[in-house]
Write an enzyme that holds these catalytic residues in place. Structure first.
Site, PDB file in Angstrom:
ATOM      1  N   SER A  47      -5.304  -0.695  13.638  1.00 27.48           N
ATOM      2  CA  SER A  47      -6.135   0.486  13.886  1.00 27.48           C
ATOM      3  C   SER A  47      -6.478   0.491  15.360  1.00 27.48           C
ATOM      4  O   SER A  47      -6.658  -0.583  15.963  1.00 27.48           O
ATOM      5  CB  SER A  47      -7.419   0.383  13.057  1.00 27.48           C
ATOM      6  OG  SER A  47      -8.388   1.283  13.564  1.00 27.48           O
ATOM      7  N   ALA A  87     -11.276  -7.938  11.040  1.00 29.21           N
ATOM      8  CA  ALA A  87      -9.996  -8.199  10.374  1.00 29.21           C
ATOM      9  C   ALA A  87      -8.828  -7.650  11.199  1.00 29.21           C
ATOM     10  O   ALA A  87      -7.801  -8.324  11.378  1.00 29.21           O
ATOM     11  CB  ALA A  87      -9.996  -7.569   8.985  1.00 29.21           C
ATOM     12  N   GLY A 116       0.833  -1.207   0.000  1.00 28.94           N
ATOM     13  CA  GLY A 116       0.000   0.000   0.000  1.00 28.94           C
ATOM     14  C   GLY A 116       0.859   1.244   0.000  1.00 28.94           C
ATOM     15  O   GLY A 116       0.558   2.233   0.666  1.00 28.94           O
ATOM     16  N   ALA A 117       1.949   1.193  -0.780  1.00 33.03           N
ATOM     17  CA  ALA A 117       2.964   2.263  -0.723  1.00 33.03           C
ATOM     18  C   ALA A 117       2.683   3.401  -1.704  1.00 33.03           C
ATOM     19  O   ALA A 117       3.458   4.350  -1.769  1.00 33.03           O
ATOM     20  CB  ALA A 117       4.343   1.664  -1.021  1.00 33.03           C
ATOM     21  N   TYR A 177     -14.095  -4.709   9.003  1.00 36.78           N
ATOM     22  CA  TYR A 177     -12.806  -4.044   9.267  1.00 36.78           C
ATOM     23  C   TYR A 177     -12.312  -4.336  10.686  1.00 36.78           C
ATOM     24  O   TYR A 177     -11.150  -4.736  10.872  1.00 36.78           O
ATOM     25  CB  TYR A 177     -12.978  -2.540   9.055  1.00 36.78           C
ATOM     26  CG  TYR A 177     -11.719  -1.714   9.183  1.00 36.78           C
ATOM     27  CD1 TYR A 177     -10.735  -1.750   8.198  1.00 36.78           C
ATOM     28  CD2 TYR A 177     -11.518  -0.860  10.274  1.00 36.78           C
ATOM     29  CE1 TYR A 177      -9.588  -0.965   8.289  1.00 36.78           C
ATOM     30  CE2 TYR A 177     -10.383  -0.072  10.374  1.00 36.78           C
ATOM     31  CZ  TYR A 177      -9.416  -0.129   9.378  1.00 36.78           C
ATOM     32  OH  TYR A 177      -8.281   0.643   9.487  1.00 36.78           O
ATOM     33  N   VAL A 178     -13.174  -4.160  11.686  1.00 40.97           N
ATOM     34  CA  VAL A 178     -12.696  -4.380  13.062  1.00 40.97           C
ATOM     35  C   VAL A 178     -12.410  -5.861  13.315  1.00 40.97           C
ATOM     36  O   VAL A 178     -11.479  -6.203  14.051  1.00 40.97           O
ATOM     37  CB  VAL A 178     -13.652  -3.819  14.142  1.00 40.97           C
ATOM     38  CG1 VAL A 178     -13.764  -2.307  14.030  1.00 40.97           C
ATOM     39  CG2 VAL A 178     -15.021  -4.459  14.103  1.00 40.97           C
TER      40      VAL A 178
HETATM   41  N1  LIG Z   1      -6.206   6.710   7.624  1.00 43.13           N
HETATM   42  C1  LIG Z   1      -6.526   6.420   8.860  1.00 43.13           C
HETATM   43  O1  LIG Z   1      -7.083   7.269   9.605  1.00 43.13           O
HETATM   44  C2  LIG Z   1      -6.210   5.068   9.436  1.00 43.13           C
HETATM   45  C3  LIG Z   1      -6.578   4.823  10.763  1.00 43.13           C
HETATM   46  C4  LIG Z   1      -6.286   3.594  11.327  1.00 43.13           C
HETATM   47  C5  LIG Z   1      -5.651   2.633  10.566  1.00 43.13           C
HETATM   48  N2  LIG Z   1      -5.332   2.881   9.269  1.00 43.13           N
HETATM   49  C6  LIG Z   1      -4.648   1.823   8.534  1.00 43.13           C
HETATM   50  O2  LIG Z   1      -3.493   2.364   7.885  1.00 43.13           O
HETATM   51  C7  LIG Z   1      -3.227   1.639   6.677  1.00 43.13           C
HETATM   52  C8  LIG Z   1      -3.094   2.600   5.513  1.00 43.13           C
HETATM   53  O3  LIG Z   1      -4.269   3.375   5.444  1.00 43.13           O
HETATM   54  P1  LIG Z   1      -4.397   4.689   4.533  1.00 43.13           P
HETATM   55  O4  LIG Z   1      -5.375   5.550   5.216  1.00 43.13           O
HETATM   56  O5  LIG Z   1      -3.065   5.202   4.163  1.00 43.13           O
HETATM   57  O6  LIG Z   1      -5.124   4.033   3.244  1.00 43.13           O
HETATM   58  P2  LIG Z   1      -5.295   4.556   1.748  1.00 43.13           P
HETATM   59  O7  LIG Z   1      -5.020   6.000   1.636  1.00 43.13           O
HETATM   60  O8  LIG Z   1      -6.623   4.032   1.319  1.00 43.13           O
HETATM   61  O9  LIG Z   1      -4.122   3.770   0.974  1.00 43.13           O
HETATM   62  C9  LIG Z   1      -4.187   2.374   0.894  1.00 43.13           C
HETATM   63  C10 LIG Z   1      -2.999   1.835   0.109  1.00 43.13           C
HETATM   64  O10 LIG Z   1      -3.187   0.417   0.003  1.00 43.13           O
HETATM   65  C11 LIG Z   1      -3.222   0.029  -1.379  1.00 43.13           C
HETATM   66  N3  LIG Z   1      -4.189  -1.049  -1.560  1.00 43.13           N
HETATM   67  C12 LIG Z   1      -5.533  -0.998  -1.355  1.00 43.13           C
HETATM   68  N4  LIG Z   1      -6.097  -2.145  -1.700  1.00 43.13           N
HETATM   69  C13 LIG Z   1      -5.100  -2.953  -2.143  1.00 43.13           C
HETATM   70  C14 LIG Z   1      -5.062  -4.261  -2.667  1.00 43.13           C
HETATM   71  N5  LIG Z   1      -6.199  -4.987  -2.841  1.00 43.13           N
HETATM   72  N6  LIG Z   1      -3.877  -4.797  -3.008  1.00 43.13           N
HETATM   73  C15 LIG Z   1      -2.723  -4.083  -2.863  1.00 43.13           C
HETATM   74  N7  LIG Z   1      -2.694  -2.825  -2.382  1.00 43.13           N
HETATM   75  C16 LIG Z   1      -3.884  -2.268  -2.041  1.00 43.13           C
HETATM   76  C17 LIG Z   1      -3.662   1.307  -2.107  1.00 43.13           C
HETATM   77  O11 LIG Z   1      -3.220   1.351  -3.460  1.00 43.13           O
HETATM   78  P3  LIG Z   1      -4.072   0.792  -4.706  1.00 43.13           P
HETATM   79  O12 LIG Z   1      -5.472   1.275  -4.537  1.00 43.13           O
HETATM   80  O13 LIG Z   1      -3.357   1.357  -5.880  1.00 43.13           O
HETATM   81  O14 LIG Z   1      -3.946  -0.696  -4.613  1.00 43.13           O
HETATM   82  C18 LIG Z   1      -2.927   2.381  -1.308  1.00 43.13           C
HETATM   83  O15 LIG Z   1      -1.586   2.481  -1.737  1.00 43.13           O
HETATM   84  C19 LIG Z   1      -4.359   0.618   6.554  1.00 43.13           C
HETATM   85  O16 LIG Z   1      -3.928  -0.610   7.089  1.00 43.13           O
HETATM   86  C20 LIG Z   1      -5.467   1.203   7.413  1.00 43.13           C
HETATM   87  O17 LIG Z   1      -6.342   0.208   7.893  1.00 43.13           O
HETATM   88  C21 LIG Z   1      -5.599   4.070   8.684  1.00 43.13           C
END
Ligand SMILES: NC(=O)c1ccc[n+]([C@@H]2O[C@H](COP(=O)([O-])OP(=O)(O)OC[C@H]3O[C@@H](n4cnc5c(N)ncnc54)[C@H](OP(=O)(O)O)[C@@H]3O)[C@@H](O)[C@H]2O)c1
Length: 255
Positions: free
Chosen positions: A142, A160, A13-14, A157-158
């Site tokens: 999370s 998982a 998810g980079a 989500y929760v």
């Molecule tokens: N943002 C928050 O407030 C928050 C809070 C708590 C936890 N988190 C956790 O932090 C992590 C990152 O969250 P984020 O907010 O940065 O998410 P994001 O902005 O939605 O980015 C998600 C990344 O994961 C990739 N991804 C999604 N589905 C994928 C798939 N099927 N296969 C491979 N790559 C995939 C996406 O790229 P593509 O779509 O190009 O694949 C993107 O690079 C997650 O684990 C999330 O649960 C986030």
């Protein structure tokens, strides 16, 4: 020079959000990167940023919610055998809504991405880390994993994230005293596409109270920047701790 300098890290998810910020923070710490997501354009852009920081970057396009892609990725990365650090960050917050409205296929693909892919990739990358007696596994969870009732409408989500945390703690116990650590990172409430996606949803579908909460968090300025979360993660990563739940607030002070 830190213990991270000269290592190679896989960040899933980079392409954007927390994953992109983490990849760039690792590059600044002297780490070479393998960047994974579905969107090649975003990965290429981040790879360019990594290279401009003086580190190497390669990209892997894979949909980790699909078992065929996961198996191909697992084989390729396991054979490459040079990954010292993995940040399992890719995840989906979908499906959302009342449990009565949720399709089995959507639960399954979310579980594959959020839990199965993490366990599978960790299994493939561990042999190299164990052989060299040094490795860092970070599974991005999370805060909601610790208080699942706070996210009504996000049952998958929760569920998982709770499973992901159990995987991490169990794995840390299994590999204790090997030099390889496994930790959970709860990244805080971060201003990313995932948060924007929730705010864009129909309140009636995901639940009015939940929607309002996420809109208010944004409007009241309670979201942190991805770079702030990544900085906290990097400060944790230099420690020898294992089997821990890392948060932004608990990050050690910068040296
Ligand atoms: N943002 C928050 O407030 C928050 C809070 C708590 C936890 N988190 C956790 O932090 C992590 C990152 O969250 P984020 O907010 O940065 O998410 P994001 O902005 O939605 O980015 C998600 C990344 O994961 C990739 N991804 C999604 N589905 C994928 C798939 N099927 N296969 C491979 N790559 C995939 C996406 O790229 P593509 O779509 O190009 O694949 C993107 O690079 C997650 O684990 C999330 O649960 C986030």
């Amino acid at each position: 020079m830190s213990s991270l300098t000269g290592r190679t890290a896989l960040v899933t998810g980079a392409g954007r959000g927390i994953g992109r910020a983490t990849a760039l923070a690792l590059a600044k710490a002297g780490v070479d990167l393998v960047l994974l997501a579905r969107s090649q354009d975003q990965l290429s852009s981040v790879a360019g940023e990594v290279r401009s920081l003086g580190r190497t970057a390669s990209t892997v396009v894979a949909d980790l919610s699909r078992l065929e892609d996961l198996e191909r990725t697992r084989r390729a990365l396991g054979q490459a055998a040079g990954i010292d650090i993995v940040v399992n960050n890719a995840a989906t917050i979908t499906p959302m809504g009342a449990t009565t409205s949720i399709e089995t296929d959507d639960v399954l693909s979310a579980m594959v991405l959020n839990v199965v892919a993490v366990a599978s990739l960790n299994g493939a990358l561990l042999p190299h880390m164990l052989r060299q007696g040094w490795g860092r596994i970070v599974n991005v969870s999370s805060g909601l994993a610790g208080r699942p009732a706070d996210f009504v409408g996000g049952n998958t989500y929760v569920t998982a994230k709770a499973g992901l945390e159990a995987h991490t703690i169990n794995l840390a116990a299994e590999i204790e005293h090997t030099g390889v650590t496994a930790n959970i990172y709860r990244p805080g409430i971060v201003d990313t596409g995932m948060q924007a996606w929730i705010r864009d949803q129909d309140p009636q579908r995901i639940g009015g109270a939940l929607h309002e909460r996420f809109v208010s968090l944004h409007e009241e300025g309670n979201l942190i920047a991805p770079e702030q979360s990544a900085d906290a993660l990097l400060r944790h990563l230099s420690s020898e701790g294992t089997g821990q739940v890392w948060t932004v607030a608990s990050a050690p002070s910068a040296a």
